[in-house]
Motif scaffolding. Structure first.
Motif, PDB file in Angstrom:
ATOM      1  N   ARG A  57       0.834  -1.200   0.000  1.00  0.00           N
ATOM      2  CA  ARG A  57       0.000   0.000   0.000  1.00  0.00           C
ATOM      3  C   ARG A  57       0.873   1.256   0.000  1.00  0.00           C
ATOM      4  NH1 ARG A  57      -4.911   1.749   4.189  1.00  0.00           N
ATOM      5  NH2 ARG A  57      -5.564   3.570   2.953  1.00  0.00           N
ATOM      6  N   TYR A  58       1.966   1.208   0.733  1.00  0.00           N
ATOM      7  CA  TYR A  58       2.912   2.334   0.751  1.00  0.00           C
ATOM      8  C   TYR A  58       3.430   2.618  -0.663  1.00  0.00           C
ATOM      9  CZ  TYR A  58       7.191   4.966   1.834  1.00  0.00           C
ATOM     10  OH  TYR A  58       8.180   5.914   1.879  1.00  0.00           O
ATOM     11  N   ALA A  59       3.699   1.557  -1.417  1.00  0.00           N
ATOM     12  CA  ALA A  59       4.260   1.723  -2.757  1.00  0.00           C
ATOM     13  C   ALA A  59       3.237   2.251  -3.751  1.00  0.00           C
ATOM     14  CB  ALA A  59       4.827   0.387  -3.247  1.00  0.00           C
ATOM     15  N   PHE A  60       1.996   1.749  -3.678  1.00  0.00           N
ATOM     16  CA  PHE A  60       1.024   2.043  -4.723  1.00  0.00           C
ATOM     17  C   PHE A  60       0.066   3.185  -4.380  1.00  0.00           C
ATOM     18  CE2 PHE A  60       2.223  -2.342  -5.743  1.00  0.00           C
ATOM     19  CZ  PHE A  60       2.464  -2.216  -7.102  1.00  0.00           C
ATOM     20  N   ASP A  61      -0.012   3.576  -3.105  1.00  0.00           N
ATOM     21  CA  ASP A  61      -0.924   4.643  -2.689  1.00  0.00           C
ATOM     22  C   ASP A  61      -0.096   5.825  -2.197  1.00  0.00           C
ATOM     23  OD1 ASP A  61      -2.823   6.320  -1.597  1.00  0.00           O
ATOM     24  OD2 ASP A  61      -3.959   4.730  -0.617  1.00  0.00           O
ATOM     25  N   SER A  62       0.099   6.814  -3.053  1.00  0.00           N
ATOM     26  CA  SER A  62       0.956   7.947  -2.697  1.00  0.00           C
ATOM     27  C   SER A  62       0.377   8.770  -1.554  1.00  0.00           C
ATOM     28  CB  SER A  62       1.182   8.835  -3.923  1.00  0.00           C
ATOM     29  OG  SER A  62      -0.061   9.269  -4.459  1.00  0.00           O
ATOM     30  N   ASN A  63      -0.952   8.876  -1.475  1.00  0.00           N
ATOM     31  CA  ASN A  63      -1.563   9.620  -0.370  1.00  0.00           C
ATOM     32  C   ASN A  63      -1.319   8.930   0.960  1.00  0.00           C
ATOM     33  OD1 ASN A  63      -2.642  11.637  -2.044  1.00  0.00           O
ATOM     34  ND2 ASN A  63      -4.461  10.400  -2.494  1.00  0.00           N
ATOM     35  N   TYR A  64      -1.436   7.631   0.955  1.00  0.00           N
ATOM     36  CA  TYR A  64      -1.176   6.848   2.162  1.00  0.00           C
ATOM     37  C   TYR A  64       0.277   7.004   2.596  1.00  0.00           C
ATOM     38  CZ  TYR A  64      -0.848   2.652   5.136  1.00  0.00           C
ATOM     39  OH  TYR A  64      -0.636   1.774   6.178  1.00  0.00           O
ATOM     40  N   ALA A  65       1.195   6.967   1.631  1.00  0.00           N
ATOM     41  CA  ALA A  65       2.619   7.080   1.945  1.00  0.00           C
ATOM     42  C   ALA A  65       2.971   8.455   2.482  1.00  0.00           C
ATOM     43  CB  ALA A  65       3.451   6.781   0.694  1.00  0.00           C
ATOM     44  N   ALA A  66       2.269   9.498   2.021  1.00  0.00           N
ATOM     45  CA  ALA A  66       2.612  10.858   2.420  1.00  0.00           C
ATOM     46  C   ALA A  66       2.049  11.250   3.773  1.00  0.00           C
ATOM     47  CB  ALA A  66       2.109  11.835   1.360  1.00  0.00           C
ATOM     48  N   ASN A  67       0.980  10.609   4.205  1.00  0.00           N
ATOM     49  CA  ASN A  67       0.264  11.070   5.396  1.00  0.00           C
ATOM     50  C   ASN A  67       0.384  10.157   6.605  1.00  0.00           C
ATOM     51  OD1 ASN A  67      -0.805  13.337   4.002  1.00  0.00           O
ATOM     52  ND2 ASN A  67      -2.370  12.028   3.076  1.00  0.00           N
ATOM     53  N   MET A  68       1.215   9.147   6.520  1.00  0.00           N
ATOM     54  CA  MET A  68       1.367   8.199   7.624  1.00  0.00           C
ATOM     55  C   MET A  68       2.839   8.069   7.996  1.00  0.00           C
ATOM     56  SD  MET A  68      -1.728   6.954   8.306  1.00  0.00           S
ATOM     57  CE  MET A  68      -1.474   5.338   9.054  1.00  0.00           C
ATOM     58  N   ALA A  69       3.069   7.607   9.205  1.00  0.00           N
ATOM     59  CA  ALA A  69       4.434   7.315   9.661  1.00  0.00           C
ATOM     60  C   ALA A  69       4.653   5.805   9.597  1.00  0.00           C
ATOM     61  CB  ALA A  69       4.641   7.822  11.085  1.00  0.00           C
ATOM     62  N   PHE A  70       5.834   5.395   9.108  1.00  0.00           N
ATOM     63  CA  PHE A  70       6.094   3.980   8.897  1.00  0.00           C
ATOM     64  C   PHE A  70       7.439   3.602   9.496  1.00  0.00           C
ATOM     65  CE2 PHE A  70       3.600   5.600   5.362  1.00  0.00           C
ATOM     66  CZ  PHE A  70       2.518   4.743   5.363  1.00  0.00           C
TER      67      PHE A  70
END
Length: 356
Positions: A57-70
């Protein structure tokens, strides 16, 4: 052979092909997962599996990657391993399909995008475009790669269709090798001549999917998808062309339209592969031969299976490149040459490589 016996043989062959396709798809899926767990940084297999859904999901969903801490492992797999794995898979699928098409259209079992200089033509177009100042962004390289691939493929199709070379498969191969040598010589000269704008192309020119991000995958995805769909619908036409152009035309095949469709498809698949991963060789040659040894000479079967087998070869080459030189890595194109060519020679000596 009586009619019931023939029908039973056809049913048995169909089941065999479906079983082979299912096994290949399972192996490709397993190879994809393994690729996400291998790299210069050692990561536990179970730990990698645990974070894999989040990493995808981090790779394919740019909004998810930008708004979450991993955590670091999610960023490592999602940001680095997923893009290169997807690109290796797409590259292998594209080259496998393009190789099957070229062998069918030229009726030459030794033909593939690399040997005939098609990959090299696309690579030369990419390097010229970068040298002219379009930049090294993947979105800027796809169109030049497709144009270079189309021009070279058109030349190869023309040579294979007319004149004495059309009746001499060896002459076609020699012409392709000469074109490849010329184009790659020009590529190397341009790459080595500019230490600034072409620095990023040095690794690319060896055939590498390392240091790629999802931007590269997105840039090559649509040409790949369109080419793959077109590729899957050309099996019947290639079967008829195998009987000769005059016979195929008599049976109702629009030969010129079929040739143009094949040229367009090879340009899309080859251009996408070269733009994303560089001029990777051998996969387009090996995949159709491996498939013929298993499933026979029907291009309706050869094409989809060649795409699946090509995808597996691309994944395995990238995985091996990360494993054998750990903690460094070897470019996918180099691995294909080092490991694939000897394997192919063994297949030839054992009689498992067959003609068109």
């Amino acid at each position: 052979m009586t009619l019931p016996t023939a029908m039973n043989a056809d049913v048995s062959r169909t089941y065999k092909i479906w079983i082979v396709l299912g096994i290949c798809l399972l192996l490709m899926g397993a190879s994809f997962v393994i690729s996400l767990t291998v790299g210069s940084r050692s990561t536990g297999f179970m730990d990698s599996l645990r974070v894999m859904p989040e990493s995808l999901r981090y790779a394919f969903d740019s909004n998810y990657a930008a708004n979450m801490a991993f955590n670091d492992l999610v960023v490592l797999i999602g940001g680095l391993r997923v893009p290169r794995t997807v690109l290796a898979l797409l590259t292998g699928v594209a080259l496998g399909g393009a190789g099957a098409l070229i062998q069918g259209h030229t009726r030459n079992p030794l033909a593939d995008p690399h040997i005939l200089g098609i990959n090299a033509g696309a690579a030369l177009a990419v390097v010229i475009a970068v040298y002219a100042g379009v930049g090294t962004e993947p979105g800027n390289l796809v169109l030049p790669a497709i144009i270079g691939c189309a021009i070279t493929a058109g030349l190869v199709f023309l040579i294979s269709s007319f004149g004495p070379v059309a009746m001499n498969p060896l002459a076609l191969i020699l012409a392709g090798v000469a074109l490849a040598a010329l184009f790659m010589g020009l590529v190397n000269a341009l790459v080595l001549n500019n230490s600034l704008s072409l620095d990023a192309l040095r690794a690319w020119s060896t055939g590498s999917v390392g240091d790629r991000d999802m931007g590269v995958v997105r840039a090559v995805f649509w040409p790949f998808l369109i080419g793959a769909v077109l590729c899957l619908f050309q099996g019947r036409g290639l079967n008829l062309l195998g009987l000769g152009e005059s016979v195929a035309a008599t049976l109702g095949l629009p030969v010129t339209r079929t040739r143009i469709l094949g040229l367009t498809t090879v340009a899309l698949l080859g251009g996408a592969a070269v733009a994303g991963a560089g001029p990777v060789g051998f996969i387009g040659l090996a995949a159709p031969h491996i498939v013929r040894a298993i499933a026979g000479h029907d291009y309706r079967i050869i094409i989809p299976l060649s795409m699946v087998v090509g995808g597996m070869l691309g994944l395995w080459a990238d995985i091996l490149g990360r494993v054998v030189a750990h903690p460094g890595e070897i470019a996918m194109g180099i691995v294909v040459a080092l490991f694939g060519v000897p394997l192919f020679i063994v297949l030839v000596k054992r009689g498992l490589v067959t003609g068109v």
